[in-house]
Structures are given as structure tokens and as C-alpha cells.
Scaffold this motif. Structure first.
Motif, PDB file in Angstrom:
ATOM      1  N   ASP A  92     -56.460  13.204 -17.208  1.00  0.00           N
ATOM      2  CA  ASP A  92     -55.122  12.607 -17.136  1.00  0.00           C
ATOM      3  C   ASP A  92     -54.070  13.674 -16.848  1.00  0.00           C
ATOM      4  O   ASP A  92     -54.125  14.791 -17.365  1.00  0.00           O
ATOM      5  CB  ASP A  92     -54.768  11.900 -18.442  1.00  0.00           C
ATOM      6  CG  ASP A  92     -55.446  10.555 -18.590  1.00  0.00           C
ATOM      7  OD1 ASP A  92     -56.132  10.121 -17.633  1.00  0.00           O
ATOM      8  OD2 ASP A  92     -55.309   9.932 -19.663  1.00  0.00           O
ATOM      9  N   ARG A  93     -53.102  13.302 -16.041  1.00  0.00           N
ATOM     10  CA  ARG A  93     -51.973  14.170 -15.708  1.00  0.00           C
ATOM     11  C   ARG A  93     -50.814  13.805 -16.636  1.00  0.00           C
ATOM     12  O   ARG A  93     -50.486  12.621 -16.773  1.00  0.00           O
ATOM     13  CB  ARG A  93     -51.563  13.987 -14.241  1.00  0.00           C
ATOM     14  CG  ARG A  93     -52.715  14.168 -13.272  1.00  0.00           C
ATOM     15  CD  ARG A  93     -52.381  13.653 -11.871  1.00  0.00           C
ATOM     16  NE  ARG A  93     -51.391  14.485 -11.215  1.00  0.00           N
ATOM     17  CZ  ARG A  93     -50.164  14.104 -10.923  1.00  0.00           C
ATOM     18  NH1 ARG A  93     -49.727  12.883 -11.251  1.00  0.00           N
ATOM     19  NH2 ARG A  93     -49.327  14.922 -10.301  1.00  0.00           N
ATOM     20  N   VAL A  94     -50.187  14.806 -17.252  1.00  0.00           N
ATOM     21  CA  VAL A  94     -49.139  14.493 -18.227  1.00  0.00           C
ATOM     22  C   VAL A  94     -47.949  15.437 -18.119  1.00  0.00           C
ATOM     23  O   VAL A  94     -48.066  16.569 -17.655  1.00  0.00           O
ATOM     24  CB  VAL A  94     -49.665  14.554 -19.688  1.00  0.00           C
ATOM     25  CG1 VAL A  94     -50.813  13.587 -19.894  1.00  0.00           C
ATOM     26  CG2 VAL A  94     -50.090  15.954 -20.058  1.00  0.00           C
ATOM     27  N   VAL A  95     -46.800  14.926 -18.548  1.00  0.00           N
ATOM     28  CA  VAL A  95     -45.621  15.722 -18.827  1.00  0.00           C
ATOM     29  C   VAL A  95     -45.424  15.658 -20.335  1.00  0.00           C
ATOM     30  O   VAL A  95     -45.758  14.656 -20.962  1.00  0.00           O
ATOM     31  CB  VAL A  95     -44.381  15.198 -18.067  1.00  0.00           C
ATOM     32  CG1 VAL A  95     -44.139  13.738 -18.352  1.00  0.00           C
ATOM     33  CG2 VAL A  95     -43.132  15.998 -18.418  1.00  0.00           C
ATOM     34  N   VAL A  96     -44.903  16.723 -20.924  1.00  0.00           N
ATOM     35  CA  VAL A  96     -44.794  16.802 -22.373  1.00  0.00           C
ATOM     36  C   VAL A  96     -43.331  16.845 -22.805  1.00  0.00           C
ATOM     37  O   VAL A  96     -42.561  17.695 -22.354  1.00  0.00           O
ATOM     38  CB  VAL A  96     -45.525  18.055 -22.919  1.00  0.00           C
ATOM     39  CG1 VAL A  96     -45.438  18.101 -24.448  1.00  0.00           C
ATOM     40  CG2 VAL A  96     -46.981  18.070 -22.470  1.00  0.00           C
TER      41      VAL A  96
END
Length: 354
Positions: A92-96
Motif C-alpha cells: 500500500d502507498r501512504v501519506v502520513v
């Protein structure tokens, strides 16, 4: 993915005195409710520059622990998940969202972890290891899925700067009916220009830096005005003497803040986003008699950041358009040196440049 995870990694710390220290440290292991991210992009923030890189003092409230890996604008890919994680998986690709709160106070329940006053509050890169490393552990409550259209660099822009600008524009209820003036065209100001335009408003950018005025033109500002003593009269001329519906200060300067109050039209909104500095003004002519609403705004909520991601995806906007300089992780020291000139757009550590 079955990606081989090493035991050691490179990380960057900010000891103060305009220095960056590299270190070799253990790759962290995700605990319950956490994921391990392979970092893909991490951008630099003005708060890191002011409060840690230069001064190494804390003026924003809350203890900051030394000896943590820096960086609070992370975007990466999940490579390992801890126990109890159901909404994220490997790949999964995520921004935090860059702060984890206590989870139970009123502000945390609203998703505004930034406002948590409890001792459990910890920001990535401040009280816990952050984004300027090859890997980072993140709580899933701070992770937001990144759509395919948005790049990892886009995600890093969203993680703090674009979220902050978006929240400020929400406070002013900006829409296509409005003319918005943005005072101070650093990275947050550039983000405010892009987002105001996407919301349908006409955008006027003001700054003392010719380089940043040119950047604002490139990303779509309808008008740009050279900052200084004539800025107010020029903005008033551009609005037929009426002023703007919303004035957003991203400069943090006393002059910039005062000029926002001056150019706001009757019943307008003024938002103070820029950190530090002071301002003194006469409430009667500048605030009361104009029936202005003055907002203070600090970062955003997890929920609003999720909506921002959806908005950018729907509008097909790349926040990374405001990046002017990119560096690999091992050149983080050079990245901070360039960022400290005050003439850049966003400066980004692109982990895929290694």
C-alpha cells in the motif's frame, strides 16, 4: 511483496547549529497497530528549519527529545504490518499525518492530533523517529491511502504543508465567489495559491522575493504583487478598491499580518497561518468597524487531510509542482543548506534518487 528488509538503515538527525548528522541504526519493527514504511519521499518544513536545524529550541510547546531521526513530512510504501492491522497491507502507498495524539482527548476524537495536550502526543521527527531515513514505523491511525494518480512526492507535500494551507482556506470558507490574497509565498503560501485556485477563487500572491513571485505565477496565481509599502494599494487597485474576501498570512511577519487586515474587505475573513513573529494593530478601524473574522489556524485534522487527498485526486492536481529542489537522502545536509536560503519552493528528499 516479499521485499527483503535489511537489519540496518541510514538516518538523518538535526543536532542544531545548522548541522545534519547521518547515522546507521536498526530498521524498526512495527508493533501493534503499526506499519513499517519504506520511505519514498520526505520534504523539508520551515518549522524544522526554524526550531531544530538552527536554534534547536522548542517554541511550539511540548517537549522535544534529542537523538531522534528528523522529518515530519513522510510518504512511503508499506513493507511490513504489525499485529491488529486490518486496513493496510504490504504494498500500500501512504501519506502520513505527522503527529500521533493520545487518542482519547476531545481534540484527538475530532482528528486534530496536532492539538493534543496529553504527554502521549508525539510528532514524527520531533518526539519519535521520522521520515529522513530509509524506513519508518507509523501508527495506522496516522496513515492515509495515497491514490495512484498522486506520486510519493505529492504525498510528502500533503503531509504537512498542503494540509496546513487547506485547513486555513476551510476556515475562511473560500469558494469561487472569492478573491483570496496570500501573503508570503514560501511552500505553504504556494500551496494556498494552488488550493484557492482549485476551489474556484481568484488568487493574488504577495512576497518580497522575486523568485517566489515567479513561482506563484507558474503555479497559477492570477496576480502577483511585490511586497512592501505599496502592496496594500496595489491589492486594493486590483479589487476596485473593495479589498479581498479572504486574506491568508503565511509570512509570520508583523507587516504581512497587518497588511492582511488592511486589504480584507468588509465582512471578510483573515487567516493567520505563518508561525512566529508578532503583530500590533488598532482593533476598531481594522477589525471591528470592518466586521472582519480573524482566524488562527494550525495544521489540519486527519479527516480533513483524507478529504484533501480525495480533492487533489479528483481535481488532478500534483502538489509536487511546488518542488524546486530534490536531493537523495545522503545529501540531506545540502538540502537544508539550499532550503535555508529562503529562495526556494519546496525542497524534497527523494529516496528513489539513491
Amino acid at each position: 511483496m516479499n521485499q527483503q528488509i535489511p537489519k540496518k538503515m541510514l538516518g538523518m538527525k538535526l543536532p542544531g547549529g545548522a548541522k545534519v548528522e547521518s547515522c546507521e541504526c536498526d530498521v524498526p519493527v512495527p508493533g501493534h497497530g503499526q506499519v513499517l514504511l519504506k520511505m519514498k519521499a520526505a520534504s523539508l518544513c520551515g518549522s524544522d528549519l526554524k526550531y531544530i536545524y538552527f536554534e534547536h529550541t522548542d517554541k511550539t510547546g511540548g517537549a522535544r527529545y534529542d537523538n531522534v531521526i528528523a522529518g515530519h513530512e513522510p510518504s512511503g510504501q508499506v513493507v511490513s504490518v504489525g499485529e491488529g492491522v486490518t486496513d493496510f497491507k504490504e504494498g500500500d502507498r501512504v501519506v502520513v499525518y505527522h503527529i500521533q495524539g493520545c487518542g482519547y482527548c476531545d481534540e484527538c476524537k475530532k482528528g486534530f492530533f496536532i492539538n493534543c495536550q496529553q504527554p502521549q502526543r508525539r510528532a514524527y521527527g520531533w518526539q519519535r523517529d521520522g521520515a529522513l531515513a530509509e524506513y519508518m514505523v507509523a501508527d495506522t491511525s496516522t496513515c492515509i491511502h495515497l491514490p495512484d494518480f498522486l506520486t510519493y512526492e505529492d504525498g510528502a507535500m500533503i503531509a504537512c504543508g498542503f494540509g496546513t494551507a487547506y485547513q486555513g482556506l476551510l476556515r475562511a470558507n473560500v469558494s469561487g465567489r472569492d478573491i483570496v490574497m496570500v501573503m508570503g509565498l514560501g511552500p505553504v503560501g504556494q500551496a494556498a495559491i494552488m488550493l484557492a485556485k482549485a476551489m474556484g477563487a481568484k488568487a493574488i500572491g504577495v512576497d518580497i522575493s522575486p523568485e517566489r513571485l515567479e513561482m506563484a505565477k507558474r503555479i497559477g496565481a492570477d496576480e502577483v504583487v511585490q511586497g512592501g509599502e505599496h502592496a496594500v494599494s496595489e491589492v486594493m487597485n486590483l479589487t476596485e478598491g473593495k479589498g479581498v474576501e479572504a486574506a491568508v498570512d503565511c509570512s509570520g511577519s508583523s507587516i504581512g499580518r497587518h497588511q492582511c487586515l488592511e486589504v480584507a474587505r468588509m465582512w471578510g475573513n483573515v487567516v493567520f497561518l505563518g508561525e512566529q513573529g508578532t503583530v500590533t494593530f488598532e482593533p476598531s478601524p481594522l477589525l471591528l468597524h470592518k466586521n472582519l473574522t480573524l482566524h488562527g489556524s494550525w495544521v489540519t485534522s486527519v479527516g480533513n487531510m483524507e478529504r484533501l487527498v480525495e480533492f487533489l485526486d479528483r481535481k488532478k492536481i500534483h502538489p509536487s509542482d511546488i518542488i524546486t529542489h530534490r536531493f537523495p537522502l545522503k545529501e540531506t545536509d545540502k538540502a537544508f543548506e539550499v532550503f535555508a536560503t529562503g529562495k526556494t519552493g519546496k525542497v524534497c528528499i527523494n529516496h528513489e534518487m539513491e
